[in-house]
Scaffold this active site. Sequence first.
Site, PDB file in Angstrom:
ATOM      1  N   LYS A  45     -68.697 -53.427  33.597  1.00  0.00           N
ATOM      2  CA  LYS A  45     -68.883 -52.153  34.302  1.00  0.00           C
ATOM      3  C   LYS A  45     -69.925 -52.313  35.407  1.00  0.00           C
ATOM      4  O   LYS A  45     -69.723 -51.859  36.533  1.00  0.00           O
ATOM      5  CB  LYS A  45     -69.379 -51.072  33.328  1.00  0.00           C
ATOM      6  CG  LYS A  45     -68.303 -50.514  32.437  1.00  0.00           C
ATOM      7  CD  LYS A  45     -68.936 -49.616  31.375  1.00  0.00           C
ATOM      8  CE  LYS A  45     -67.923 -49.261  30.321  1.00  0.00           C
ATOM      9  NZ  LYS A  45     -68.506 -48.759  29.082  1.00  0.00           N
TER      10      LYS A  45
ATOM     11  N   GLN B 188     -72.734 -46.807  24.739  1.00  0.00           N
ATOM     12  CA  GLN B 188     -71.660 -47.677  24.252  1.00  0.00           C
ATOM     13  C   GLN B 188     -71.496 -47.570  22.733  1.00  0.00           C
ATOM     14  O   GLN B 188     -72.468 -47.708  21.994  1.00  0.00           O
ATOM     15  CB  GLN B 188     -71.965 -49.125  24.688  1.00  0.00           C
ATOM     16  CG  GLN B 188     -70.882 -50.118  24.382  1.00  0.00           C
ATOM     17  CD  GLN B 188     -69.589 -49.835  25.130  1.00  0.00           C
ATOM     18  OE1 GLN B 188     -69.585 -49.501  26.310  1.00  0.00           O
ATOM     19  NE2 GLN B 188     -68.467 -49.936  24.437  1.00  0.00           N
TER      20      GLN B 188
ATOM     21  N   ASP C 260     -67.879 -40.498  30.235  1.00  0.00           N
ATOM     22  CA  ASP C 260     -66.918 -41.006  29.249  1.00  0.00           C
ATOM     23  C   ASP C 260     -65.981 -39.887  28.775  1.00  0.00           C
ATOM     24  O   ASP C 260     -64.961 -40.159  28.136  1.00  0.00           O
ATOM     25  CB  ASP C 260     -67.676 -41.552  28.020  1.00  0.00           C
ATOM     26  CG  ASP C 260     -67.619 -43.067  27.926  1.00  0.00           C
ATOM     27  OD1 ASP C 260     -66.750 -43.669  28.585  1.00  0.00           O
ATOM     28  OD2 ASP C 260     -68.433 -43.643  27.194  1.00  0.00           O
TER      29      ASP C 260
END
Length: 287
Positions: A53, A97, A120
């Site tokens: 990313k 994450q 997200d």
Amino acid sequence: MYQLLDGKLLSAQIKEEIKLEVESLMAQGKRAPNLVAVIVGNDPASETYVNSKARNCEAVGMQSSVIRLDENISEEKLLQQINLLNNDKNVDGFIVQMPLPKHINEQKIIETISPEKDVDGFHPINLGKMMLGQEAFVSATPMGIMEMLKRYNIDTKGKHAVVIGRSNIVGTPISLLLSRNTNPGNCTVTLCHSQTKNLKEICLQADIIVAAIGKKHFVTADMVKDGAVIIDVGINRIAGEKKIYGDVDFDNVAPKSSFITPVPGGVGLMTIVSLMLNTLKSAKAKR
Ligand code: NAD
């Protein structure tokens, strides 16, 4: 002959588009969009994903950084870190994450992230808005799949889509998006899961299969009707191997399909650009 749904090609095109938008923001004297990733512990798969990313963001002129926290961090300390990011005017979006260590309540963490920075799309507000068809951050993997169907002009209207897997981040949201009155969309959707009976018979009726199970080569050629569109979300690692495998037995399924995503080089790359698109959207909304 089947056509590959090429995530590498598409994500490269989308990154070019993002780059131009970032340049235009900066030409107006604004700062580059900023995405932060928080990683707790040393999970190698998470590390690879987060680093990728960061690299992708840098390549289009976006800012990106990784906050690495010890795996023994308390839930309270992690919540404090999230609040710092929520209040940081220089951060447009951030992700935490998953998976998190067992002593941390993942849902509590997700619900503490400001919905305006939840790129997200995991926060209940974003999931609820998406369900209602309102403006929201759509989670990156389903968003990437929809973008892929759109850019390849895949006809989805009135088609039977079978989604295998009902997770909150892939199976459930993609089944909703495919059923909506949009283009792509307007599918009749069957959502299958671990308790589904006659899975093979259901899959054989599918015009579109989205496989999000997490089991190597779970979807085999005898489950697929001729001409079906196959979207493989799976990323499966085998101990001791570097290679990643999809949920679809590509070599045998591809010849029966009309369109199919490879693994790697398919949905995974679309997920990353979708996260970048969400960050860009957040940055633009703030100015
Ligand atoms: P998950 O483990 O949360 O969910 C798996 C789903 O599969 C469950 O809903 C379960 O009911 C269903 N399932 C399990 N066994 C089944 C069976 N025998 N028959 C029918 N259904 C069955 O998984 P997830 O987070 O949705 O991820 C699925 C896969 O996609 C994993 O391999 C993951 O690594 C991958 N993934 C890829 C991306 C990407 O960007 N490409 C993003 C997220 C997840």
